[in-house]
Design an enzyme around this catalytic site. Structure first.
Site, mmCIF file in Angstrom:
data_model
loop_
_atom_site.group_PDB
_atom_site.id
_atom_site.type_symbol
_atom_site.label_atom_id
_atom_site.label_comp_id
_atom_site.label_asym_id
_atom_site.label_seq_id
_atom_site.Cartn_x
_atom_site.Cartn_y
_atom_site.Cartn_z
ATOM 1 C CG ASP A 252 -1.816 1.186 1.139
ATOM 2 O OD1 ASP A 252 -3.263 1.653 0.382
ATOM 3 O OD2 ASP A 252 -1.677 2.101 2.356
ATOM 4 C CD GLU A 288 -2.506 2.520 -3.364
ATOM 5 O OE1 GLU A 288 -3.408 3.424 -3.852
ATOM 6 O OE2 GLU A 288 -1.785 2.441 -2.015
#
Length: 538
Positions: A252, A288
């Site tokens: 993330d 990401e």
């Protein structure tokens, strides 16, 4: 007329397609059973799950590990090769992107033993498991931050004032220092609409320093200039790989480890990858990095895979506007940038994910367009990611809770979760998975057929893509060739609402791999029905 191979399987056995009233046709090879479909991991099909909304096993209304385990056969039958789990660690929030204990599973979801059983059962079905690893920041309730918030100095057990070893686990500055730093000003971006990033100490109002939190005051950023906290995070990652048996991480906020310091970010992920390989040489990392491809590309120095946001938006735009113009050139241009950094990169393609409005709603609840988006995703290069429920046409528009609504298994299914009231995906708006399994023309069976075809054809998994020039075709026609080591398939999509006659000679490409609407292939032309896909091979 080209020879067509038509195999009709019973709905109960394969949920595969049907006769001349619009059902898809697939070849014998493409109609393989889940048990003998080849796996192309990590260049395979991954299914993203928000555990809380997926399947409930104990009647508390919250999805859990045992519920997911009970649905592994559904996922295997669909054609899934890997599962990405949104955060599963202890957290005070429903979304769990603010972790309070990295070596834990959230009790709402089950126990460590139940999670391990889920991983074991997934592996038995040749399905890999990747978990969200949120290491850009912690929760403000994590004990690291609570200790850090005590100040630069603390009193030890002997009453002596000593330097706080946890203060530098996070970034603290006076307001004057913060305003002078490169981290003060912030604009809303795709991964965060938060424009404030320095906050007062929640545990000590007398503290004259502020802490840095890119995503908000409840998510303080970890200071990776501190070698001690960096090593602690590396050790946690190794624990998940070695002790919990997972296959990799979805990372993330990968571009925010060092905000505004891209080269340090790139170096960090190289180091992270090398550390994880010491316990699992084939570890899979997908990052990401929500940004333009020029910014994304250098991250492939350390991360084998990155999400292709540019392609995501391009697919939905093409289907919404019935215009495939430039879609192939755009994808290949991005691919060239990535290959220049890492020739063996794994391109994580997708339509939408948990941070975006759901595809069906973006496409104005038009089932034909949603099917075409699926068709493009599953025939383009890359390693497709499917957001849970996309295969049944789940709907949803932000705020985030409403794009993460409960999956609909059946109207009376005990495994339906009830943790939140759905506004978009309801029994009135979306057919359940059980109902769609019985309907050969459902979007669920459309996805299933595409996924089986993709896995059966090496050219669709690993082949290069080149445009097929079709003279006189409208902008709604998307045509390309996929070529892997001389094995070729031709792919034709009609994104529009009108039948089109294509001036194209198929020649030796006489075998129909997939035909979604009984398209007509003649000696010197192809009649391509509205909202249809045709795949041919020699």
């Amino acid at each position: 007329m080209l020879k067509r191979i038509r195999n009709i399987f019973s709905v109960a056995l394969m949920s595969l397609l049907t006769v001349a009233c619009g059902g898809n046709q697939v070849s014998e090879q493409a109609a393989a059973t889940p048990e003998n479909l080849p796996s192309h991991w990590p260049k395979g099909i991954t299914y993203e799950i928000f555990v809380q909304s997926f399947a409930d096993s104990n009647g508390d209304g919250i999805g859990d590990f045992n519920g997911m385990t009970s649905k592994l056969d559904y996922l295997a039958d669909l054609g899934v090769e890997a599962i990405w789990l949104m955060p599963i660690m202890k957290s005070p929030s429903y979304h769990k992107y603010d972790v309070v204990d990295y070596k834990s599973v959230h009790p709402d979801y089950g126990t460590e033993e139940e999670f391990k059983k889920f991983v074991e059962e997934a592996h038995k079905r040749n399905i890999r498991v990747v978990i969200d690893f949120i290491i850009n920041h912690t929760s403000h309730e994590h004990w690291w931050f609570k200790e850090s918030a005590k100040g630069d100095f603390i009193t030890d057990e002997n009453g002596k004032k000593v330097k706080n070893p946890y203060r530098d686990y996070f970034d603290w500055m006076t307001e004057k220092e913060a305003k002078a730093s490169i981290h003060w000003a912030k604009e809303a971006q795709g991964d965060s609409d938060n424009i404030i990033q320095w906050y007062q100490n929640p545990y000590n109002k007398e503290d004259k320093e502020l802490f840095y939190g890119y995503f908000g005051d409840h998510m303080p950023d970890i200071n990776y200039d501190n070698a001690e906290v960096k090593e602690a995070v590396f050790e946690i990652g190794k624990w998940w790989l070695a002790e919990m048996g997972i296959d990799g991480f979805r990372l993330d906020a990968a571009k925010h480890i060092f905000d505004h310091e891209e080269e340090k970010n790139h170096a960090f992920w190289v180091e992270f990858y090398n550390e994880m390989k010491t316990v699992k040489p084939d570890v899979y990392l997908v990052g990401e990095v929500w940004a333009d491809s020029d910014i994304v590309a250098p991250y492939l120095q350390g991360l084998q895979s990155l999400f292709n946001f540019d392609s995501s938006y391009a697919i939905t735009d093409a289907c919404k506007d019935a215009d495939g113009t430039g879609l192939i050139d755009n994808y290949n241009a991005i691919s060239a940038k990535y290959q220049a950094v890492q020739p063996n990169y794994v391109d994580a393609t997708f339509i939408t994910n948990h941070d975006q409005n759901r595809a069906m709603s973006v496409l104005e609840n038009d089932m034909d367009k949603a099917k075409m988006a699926a068709s493009i995703l599953m025939t383009f290069p890359g390693s497709p990611y499917l957001y849970y429920g996309e295969e049944i046409g789940m709907r949803g528009l932000k705020p985030d809770e409403l794009i993460r609504e409960p999956f609909l298994w059946a109207k009376d299914a005990k495994e339906n979760t009830t943790w939140g009231k759905a506004e978009y995906t309801t029994f009135e708006t979306v057919a359940t998975a059980a109902a769609q399994q019985k309907d050969p023309n459902s979007i669920l069976n459309h996805y299933k057929n595409l996924m089986h075809v993709r896995r059966a054809e090496d050219a669709l998994n690993m082949g290069e893509m080149t445009t097929i020039q079709v003279e006189g075709a409208s902008k709604a026609i998307l045509a390309f060739e996929r070529d892997y080591q001389g094995e070729k398939v031709l792919v034709f999509h009609n994104l529009g609402d009108q039948t089109e006659s294509l001036n194209f000679k198929a020649g030796d490409f006489s075998k129909v791999v997939l035909d979604t609407k009984n398209n007509k292939v003649k000696d010197d032309s192809i009649e391509l029905a509205a909202y249809s896909t045709l795949i041919l091979k020699k």
